[in-house]
Design an enzyme around this catalytic site. Structure first.
Site, short mmCIF file in Angstrom:
data_model
loop_
_atom_site.label_atom_id
_atom_site.label_comp_id
_atom_site.label_asym_id
_atom_site.label_seq_id
_atom_site.Cartn_x
_atom_site.Cartn_y
_atom_site.Cartn_z
N GLY A 36 0.19 7.25 14.19
CA GLY A 36 -0.21 5.94 14.72
C GLY A 36 0.70 5.55 15.89
N HIS A 37 2.00 5.74 15.70
CA HIS A 37 2.93 5.46 16.81
C HIS A 37 2.68 6.40 17.99
CE1 HIS A 37 5.44 4.12 13.24
NE2 HIS A 37 5.44 3.03 14.00
N GLN A 61 12.48 -9.76 10.61
CA GLN A 61 11.06 -9.83 10.24
C GLN A 61 10.81 -9.44 8.79
OE1 GLN A 61 9.94 -6.85 13.38
NE2 GLN A 61 8.43 -6.23 11.86
N GLY A 147 -0.29 -1.47 17.83
CA GLY A 147 -1.40 -0.95 17.04
C GLY A 147 -2.29 -2.06 16.49
N SER A 186 4.16 3.49 8.03
CA SER A 186 5.45 4.04 7.56
C SER A 186 5.60 3.78 6.07
CB SER A 186 6.61 3.41 8.33
OG SER A 186 6.40 3.59 9.71
#
Ligand code: PAF
Length: 283
Positions: A36-37, A61, A147, A186
């Site tokens: 995805g990254h 976060q 994303g 992840s």
């Protein structure tokens, strides 16, 4: 690939590239990189002469009790992956460089952050908005890549960039999925083999809702109810399964009339999974 550990070093590299007329693309990440990254990196590579990827596990976060301590950290493997994708610079600062002693500023986007993940993760989007603002100011990219899997994050970032007049184009990149539909994350690494077997039900439910409301736009309530039931039966503890307007995030509870998305957050054991898909009303 170059690397920078400090903001000064990052700015030095970017200053040289800018002086040479290069366009800069920024891919912000928290590391533990997956395909995805790498799709974000490819999108940046296709549009920008220089690609910078940041790797920073942003403590601000993570809500209290979340997985900050156990969040996967694999810097050597991440750097190798980025080098193989021809990233120009990996920026991997220390926490003290991003949040030095006395740091006291919070960037808060109101409204958009009150719902979905914002309603379940105290302070999460303040942390995201604060670090993304800092990364954008530190690297002054022409474009930054996020994303669509974290769709709420994407529109929160678009809002803050517009509101704070930060001159950067925010690019959303479609979610990358495993062959069985599970969105890459992840946090998938936390799943036990049994949970991994169950996890693709999330994408199946979203897809089935998307197909049903495209055919019958007034079936929103009924599709959401059966989707919730199906996820609970599969073993998920559900945080939310909702349809919301794709720009404003106002809830769609009855009839689909504008471009919207179906959003889900659900836990398998201690692992929290999120996903979303676009919904298009019939023409
Ligand atoms: O999506 C992420 O990995 C993070 O939220 C981000 C954008 C890198 C900010 O820490």
């Amino acid at each position: 690939m170059e690397s920078a550990r400090t903001i000064a070093d990052l700015r030095r590299h970017i200053g040289i590239w800018r002086g040479g007329g290069d366009r800069i693309g920024l891919v912000p990440t928290m590391g533990a990189l997956h395909q995805g990254h790498m799709a974000l990196v490819r999108a940046a590579r296709a549009e920008c002469g220089r690609v910078v990827t940041s790797i920073f596990v942003n403590p601000k976060q993570f809500a209290p009790g979340e997985d900050l301590a156990s969040y996967p950290r694999r810097e050597a493997a991440d750097l190798a992956l980025l080098a193989s994708a021809e990233v120009d610079l990996a920026f991997a600062p220390a926490t003290a460089d991003i949040y030095p002693a006395g740091f006291a500023t919070v960037v808060r986007v109101t409204g958009l952050t009150d719902v979905l993940c914002g309603a379940h993760r105290a302070g999460h989007f303040d942390g995201v908005a604060t670090v993304v603002t800092k990364l954008l100011l530190q690297s002054s990219p022409d474009a930054a890549y996020f994303g669509e899997k974290d769709y709420q994050q994407l529109i929160v970032v678009r809002r803050l960039v517009a509101d704070l007049d930060i001159p950067v184009r925010i690019v959303g990149v479609p979610t990358v999925r495993e062959p069985d539909g599970l969105a890459l994350s992840s946090r998938n690494a936390y799943l036990t083999p049994e949970q991994r077997r169950i996890a693709p039900a999330i994408a199946r439910v979203l897809r089935s809702i998307a197909e049903a409301v495209a055919r019958r736009p007034n079936s929103v309530a009924c599709e959401l109810a059966s989707g919730r039931e199906e996820l609970r039966k599969a073993g998920f503890s559900l945080e939310y399964l909702e349809i919301r307007d794709a720009e404003t995030l106002t809830p769609v509870t009855d009839q689909l009339t504008a471009p919207s998305r179906v959003f889900v957050a659900a836990r398998l054991g201690r692992t929290r999974l999120i996903d979303n898909m676009p919904l298009t009303p019939p023409a």
